[in-house]
Design an enzyme around this catalytic site. Sequence first.
Site, PDB file in Angstrom:
ATOM      1  CG  ASP A 215      -1.819  -1.252   1.250  1.00  0.00           C
ATOM      2  OD1 ASP A 215      -3.029  -1.113   1.008  1.00  0.00           O
ATOM      3  OD2 ASP A 215      -1.297  -2.357   1.498  1.00  0.00           O
ATOM      4  CG  ASP A 242      -3.916  -1.515  -2.600  1.00  0.00           C
ATOM      5  OD1 ASP A 242      -4.362  -2.126  -3.588  1.00  0.00           O
ATOM      6  OD2 ASP A 242      -4.605  -1.265  -1.592  1.00  0.00           O
ATOM      7  CG  HIS A 391      -9.804  -3.305   4.586  1.00  0.00           C
ATOM      8  ND1 HIS A 391     -10.653  -3.047   3.542  1.00  0.00           N
ATOM      9  CD2 HIS A 391      -8.828  -2.356   4.522  1.00  0.00           C
ATOM     10  CE1 HIS A 391     -10.217  -2.000   2.865  1.00  0.00           C
ATOM     11  NE2 HIS A 391      -9.113  -1.553   3.443  1.00  0.00           N
ATOM     12  CG  HIS A 418      -6.902  -4.671   1.999  1.00  0.00           C
ATOM     13  ND1 HIS A 418      -7.138  -3.854   0.931  1.00  0.00           N
ATOM     14  CD2 HIS A 418      -8.120  -5.176   2.361  1.00  0.00           C
ATOM     15  CE1 HIS A 418      -8.430  -3.874   0.648  1.00  0.00           C
ATOM     16  NE2 HIS A 418      -9.052  -4.654   1.509  1.00  0.00           N
ATOM     17  CG  HIS A 420      -4.017   1.968   4.566  1.00  0.00           C
ATOM     18  ND1 HIS A 420      -4.913   2.840   3.997  1.00  0.00           N
ATOM     19  CD2 HIS A 420      -3.798   1.016   3.621  1.00  0.00           C
ATOM     20  CE1 HIS A 420      -5.210   2.446   2.767  1.00  0.00           C
ATOM     21  NE2 HIS A 420      -4.549   1.337   2.521  1.00  0.00           N
TER      22      HIS A 420
END
Length: 598
Positions: A215, A242, A391, A418, A420
């Site tokens: 990410d 990501d 999530h 996914h 953060h």
Amino acid sequence: MKKSSFIHFVSEMKICTTLCMLAMVLVMMNSKFITIMAVTESHIPTTLDGPFKPVTRRFDPSLRRGSDDLPMTNPRLRKNVTSNFPEQIALAISSPTSMWVSWVTGDAQIGLNVTPVDPASIGSEVWYGKESGKYTSVGKGDSVVYSQLYPFKGLWNYTSGIIHHVKLEDLEPGTRYYYKCGDSSIPAMSQERSFETFPIPSPNNYPSRIGVIGDLGLTRNSTSTIDHLIYNDPSMILMIGDLTYANQYLTTGGKGASCYSCAFPDAPIRETYQPRWDGWGRFMEPLTSEVPMMVIEGNHEIEPQAGGITFKSYLTRFAVPAEESGSKSNFYYSFDAGGIHFIMLGAYVDYNSTGAQFAWLKRDLQSIDRSVTPWLVAAWHPPWYNSYASHYQEFECMRLEMEELLYQYRVDIVFNGHVHAYERMNRVYNYTLDPCGPIYITVGDSGNIEKVDVDHADDPGKCPSPGDNIPEFGGVCKSNFSTGPAKGNFCWNKQPEWSAFRESSFGHGILEVVNSTYALWTWHRNQDNYKENAVGDQIYIVRQPELCMKDLKPRDSQQSLPFSSSPKSSHAPGHHFKDVSSIISQFLGVLFIYGLYL
């Protein structure tokens, strides 16, 4: 006795006493820690000390939760070569004896009407050899362009520059190669770069340091992460999905949003500003042109466009060893790096037990010889074990389909993104503490524009409802816990027992495998960039094949942590073992030779 003889005798006795004392120090080293460490190093725990009591380090309010994206005019993002010269150069492992080299030439186009260039108009060559400036071999490959098109009035379309992929084959393991890429007929060749191949798969050979990021994006926090990662000198990078966050923009560019649906509620489709991909390739090139980066897709790579096409940029820009590992899809693959077998899984394609990915995964697991590659590391984007509100239980369906198979084959470590923030689990299987379960680690904290996650599902009033956190692919399988302290509830009322440590900070991880049993995991926080020997989290992950692999291949045996084989990094406690051992060994050797001389 003569005075000279007496002095000689005393000298010999001192040498013998010193020799014996140093030998005793070496003998006192056990399988987990080192006696001398009490004097020279702080204690580093091992998973053998677990399971650990859950610990939370709350977000530091003196820090900002996020930052804006770098503009395309930033020197690290803008194009700095003329049209036909290579840029965005990146490496990827193909096999122990082959390496992918990828790059981009030409100019991308963006606007209402775009016309793809001919990918064959520029050649794809890599000149390479074992000495700087002396290129004894030439590799040739393929080139391609892709387009991102939208069937909506006013949305801009995009077509890429020419993307080149060349596989260098028949390389020698553990060897440094120097290379240039481009088209020699123009001529338009890059500056010289170099890379080092990994040692042949073996229980005694491992990459020195493996950087783990997820990410990432292109913010100022992303810059801190990559600068810190470069400082820690990785030999390989795992990029856990990501990558660019190009889909936080409208097709016309402008300013990216931390919340896309909030900023652009009337967008007819999830738009993207594709030049951000080019900027990201330039941003990463100083690292990826020297160190292989292995990628797996995340939800921000979906990027829907006309005709229901998705993942076009991700699939076109990156070379991965899918075919080499028997996969028919670039969404999932595997590879070896020394004595580690990596499995990269796709969470945004079919993961059901009746599907192609599951069948491939089962074949791949069955083919692993743990006496050759003792370590088994898996990675995919969304976590199965996650105590943050963001999530929460989002990919429970994937866990229900695949977890048993991964547990059966004793996966050692799982990396996810996914979410953060950072979170490291105790060994767990099916939400139950299990000494043979994997260590799950979430590292979706590398700096993206969506900001760091700070709320936990067990915080008062923060438990999501089952209708929240709907996955962008796959079904919804959320349910209340059926066993354990949280039985009957959707969320725990305290940090779950399987969550060992969590912190809301940006950073990156470094994995250093010591031998077939011990690996050092270190998480570095961005705010510690300029603090010597500062770590956010650190632990030795210890495999226990004699306990956990009794029913698998019997040749995989447990090793201890050798004093002379400790990790090399100078940026974390415990990393001077090898240097101290070497000094002691050399000193003992000198004393021994001196004793023989006497």
